[in-house]
Design a protein around this motif. Structure first.
Motif, mmCIF file in Angstrom:
data_model
loop_
_atom_site.group_PDB
_atom_site.id
_atom_site.type_symbol
_atom_site.label_atom_id
_atom_site.label_comp_id
_atom_site.label_asym_id
_atom_site.label_seq_id
_atom_site.Cartn_x
_atom_site.Cartn_y
_atom_site.Cartn_z
ATOM 1 N N PHE A 196 0.834 -1.206 0.000
ATOM 2 C CA PHE A 196 0.000 0.000 0.000
ATOM 3 C C PHE A 196 0.870 1.258 0.000
ATOM 4 N N VAL A 197 0.585 2.167 -0.919
ATOM 5 C CA VAL A 197 1.447 3.360 -1.011
ATOM 6 C C VAL A 197 1.230 4.354 0.124
ATOM 7 N N THR A 198 0.023 4.396 0.688
ATOM 8 C CA THR A 198 -0.177 5.372 1.767
ATOM 9 C C THR A 198 0.339 4.853 3.107
ATOM 10 N N LEU A 199 0.850 3.641 3.089
ATOM 11 C CA LEU A 199 1.473 3.090 4.293
ATOM 12 C C LEU A 199 2.958 3.489 4.347
ATOM 13 N N LEU A 200 3.477 3.940 3.221
ATOM 14 C CA LEU A 200 4.906 4.283 3.158
ATOM 15 C C LEU A 200 5.199 5.550 3.957
ATOM 16 N N PRO A 201 6.361 5.584 4.593
ATOM 17 C CA PRO A 201 6.777 6.850 5.197
ATOM 18 C C PRO A 201 6.960 7.889 4.091
ATOM 19 N N VAL A 202 6.763 9.146 4.436
ATOM 20 C CA VAL A 202 6.826 10.169 3.383
ATOM 21 C C VAL A 202 7.574 11.414 3.861
ATOM 22 N N ILE A 203 8.368 11.933 2.960
ATOM 23 C CA ILE A 203 9.002 13.224 3.200
ATOM 24 C C ILE A 203 8.342 14.211 2.264
ATOM 25 N N VAL A 204 7.712 15.207 2.845
ATOM 26 C CA VAL A 204 7.076 16.237 2.032
ATOM 27 C C VAL A 204 8.127 17.301 1.739
ATOM 28 N N VAL A 205 8.311 17.602 0.456
ATOM 29 C CA VAL A 205 9.274 18.626 0.061
ATOM 30 C C VAL A 205 8.517 19.822 -0.495
ATOM 31 N N LEU A 206 8.607 20.934 0.194
ATOM 32 C CA LEU A 206 7.998 22.158 -0.321
ATOM 33 C C LEU A 206 9.031 22.817 -1.218
ATOM 34 N N ASN A 207 8.752 22.774 -2.505
ATOM 35 C CA ASN A 207 9.697 23.342 -3.470
ATOM 36 C C ASN A 207 9.373 24.819 -3.667
ATOM 37 N N ILE A 208 10.125 25.667 -2.960
ATOM 38 C CA ILE A 208 9.804 27.095 -2.958
ATOM 39 C C ILE A 208 10.640 27.868 -3.981
ATOM 40 N N HIS A 209 10.229 29.087 -4.215
ATOM 41 C CA HIS A 209 10.969 29.974 -5.111
ATOM 42 C C HIS A 209 12.305 30.324 -4.469
ATOM 43 N N GLU A 210 13.331 30.436 -5.307
ATOM 44 C CA GLU A 210 14.672 30.683 -4.764
ATOM 45 C C GLU A 210 14.719 31.946 -3.895
ATOM 46 N N GLY A 211 13.833 32.912 -4.228
ATOM 47 C CA GLY A 211 13.809 34.143 -3.444
ATOM 48 C C GLY A 211 13.081 34.006 -2.114
ATOM 49 N N ALA A 212 12.406 32.875 -1.907
ATOM 50 C CA ALA A 212 11.563 32.737 -0.711
ATOM 51 C C ALA A 212 12.238 31.964 0.417
ATOM 52 N N ASP A 216 9.156 34.922 5.700
ATOM 53 C CA ASP A 216 8.102 34.634 6.675
ATOM 54 C C ASP A 216 7.033 33.716 6.107
ATOM 55 N N GLU A 217 6.650 33.996 4.847
ATOM 56 C CA GLU A 217 5.553 33.193 4.289
ATOM 57 C C GLU A 217 5.973 31.731 4.113
ATOM 58 N N THR A 218 7.272 31.521 3.960
ATOM 59 C CA THR A 218 7.758 30.141 3.842
ATOM 60 C C THR A 218 7.578 29.404 5.170
ATOM 61 N N GLY A 219 7.896 30.101 6.256
ATOM 62 C CA GLY A 219 7.705 29.520 7.586
ATOM 63 C C GLY A 219 6.237 29.195 7.833
ATOM 64 N N ALA A 220 5.372 30.102 7.402
ATOM 65 C CA ALA A 220 3.934 29.894 7.606
ATOM 66 C C ALA A 220 3.456 28.682 6.809
ATOM 67 N N LEU A 221 3.926 28.586 5.577
ATOM 68 C CA LEU A 221 3.534 27.463 4.717
ATOM 69 C C LEU A 221 4.009 26.140 5.326
ATOM 70 N N LEU A 222 5.222 26.154 5.827
ATOM 71 C CA LEU A 222 5.782 24.951 6.448
ATOM 72 C C LEU A 222 4.912 24.503 7.622
#
Ligand SMILES: Nc1nc2c(ncn2[C@@H]2O[C@H](COP(=O)(O)OP(=O)(O)O)[C@@H](O)[C@H]2O)c(=O)[nH]1
Ligand SMILES: [Mg+2]
Length: 366
Positions: A196-212, A216-222
């Motif tokens: 089952f794929v939803t049983l797998l551990p997952v690392i969520v990667v927030l791919n942000i803009h290089e300028g971000a 602050d908004e990056t921290g909020a999104l995280l």
């Protein structure tokens, strides 16, 4: 260990894959969902290997490695569409953990499959695709079990499996991934084959803009992403795949200057790989010598005899003793001879639990 990179088209999967593997797979503005996935090997950065290499000056230094598959983009609402998705899922079932990339960067030149950049929505959308795919497997299996029970075949085991699958189905129907469940070891054995794929551990990667980076908004999104994706088998990291990809193509000293300029302490790649180790409960031990200095990956809690088996099955079979010293103790002694004099080089038996950074010399006889 194999990591599978997943995400909607154009979220930056291939850019991340290239950054991880120092590769140069085609980064395309338009996703090629039909293409074969990119497969590569990531060298696990390890300062201990770097230092030991300076001390032993071996012919070669070998770092631990992790395999990565850059899975084809999974479009939204695609599960109904058949073949390509089946392909995707087949590959996704080979992996030990998912790296779920989500697009958080705005860039007019890069089309977004949903028209707007909305990372939380996209995270949820892809998760839904994965939930549905597990749900479909469960439905099919439940039908079969029903059939078997009607015929009275292997009643007890089928009923046990049915109970588990019904519980799983309920969780999925409530919109939760299976990784949110606690699964007993009997259940784990029973359902292992379904991958089952939803049983797998997952690392969520927030791919942000290089300028971000660091904004602050990056921290909020995280924070929001962490609320949405929580639990012991989830980690969330922020990075800019584009920057990481550019950095991976620089010589090492230049990359370090680049990092300093951006005021980043450790490259996101290194952070991502460390996070994987942590998430999967992996550690490294090291073998040293004039020939090679090498890091090996094992699971936390592995006894010495099985660690020997990671090198060669003969070493496991003929295991006699392990000469062990922790990395820090070795560095304090400066050499193996020094460690022997100080008495910090120990002899351990089969059952010794290997610790992260242990430098080991296995004695064996075949
Ligand atoms: N500005 C910016 N563009 C990015 C970033 N990551 C990826 N891209 C661009 O987005 C497009 C799609 O990236 P790609 O890695 O091929 O996405 P994939 O479909 O998920 O594999 C490419 O044009 C990349 O250059 C990023 O962090 N910042
Ligand atoms: Mg791609």
């Amino acid at each position: 260990m194999i990591l599978g990179i997943v995400g909607l088209p154009n979220c930056g999967k291939t850019a991340l894959f290239n950054a991880l593997t120092d590769g140069s797979a085609e980064v395309a503005v338009y996703a090629q969902s039909g293409a074969e996935p990119n497969v590569g090997t990531v060298k696990v950065p390890d300062i201990r290997v770097d230092r030991l290499r300076e001390i032993f000056k071996p012919k070669k230094a070998i770092y631990a490695t992790v395999e990565v598959i850059d899975l084809p983009g999974l479009p939204r609402g695609s599960l109904a569409e058949g073949a390509r998705v089946t392909d995707f899922l087949k590959r996704a079932r080979e992996v030990d953990a998912l790296v779920h990339v989500v697009r958080a960067f705005a860039d007019e030149r890069v089309a977004h499959p949903a028209g707007t950049v909305d990372p939380l929505r996209d995270l949820q959308d892809l998760e839904t695709e994965l939930l549905l795919s597990d749900l479909a497997i469960i439905e099919r299996r439940l039908e079969r079990i029903d059939g078997a029970l009607k015929k009275g075949v292997e009643r007890a085991s089928h009923e046990a499996e049915q109970r588990t699958l019904l519980r799983f189905r309920q969780v999925l129907e409530d919109g939760q991934p299976l990784r949110a469940l606690s699964v007993s070891s009997e259940e784990e054995k029973m359902i292992r084959g379904y991958r089952f794929v939803t049983l797998l551990p997952v690392i969520v990667v927030l791919n942000i803009h290089e300028g971000a980076l660091g904004a602050d908004e990056t921290g909020a999104l995280l924070g929001q992403a962490r609320e949405l994706f929580c639990g012991p088998s989830v980690r969330t990291v922020v990075l800019s795949a584009k920057i990481e990809m550019e950095m991976a193509q620089l010589p090492r000293d230049e990359a370090e200057v680049f990092l300093e300029d951006l005021r980043i302490e450790v490259s996101a790649m290194e952070l991502l790989i460390r996070t994987c180790y942590d998430l999967l409960g992996l550690i490294s031990f090291i073998t040293v010598g004039d020939d090679e200095v090498r890091a090996w990956t094992i699971r936390h809690g592995t006894p010495a005899v099985r660690a020997a088996g990671a090198i060669h099955s003969d070493m496991e079979r003929g295991f006699i003793k392990a000469e062990v010293i922790g990395y820090d103790a070795f560095m304090a002694a400066g050499s193996l001879a020094g460690a022997r004099e100080k008495g910090t080089l120990r002899l351990e038996g089969k059952e010794y639990t290997v610790a992260d950074g242990d430098i080991i010399n296995f004695k064996f006889n075949v």
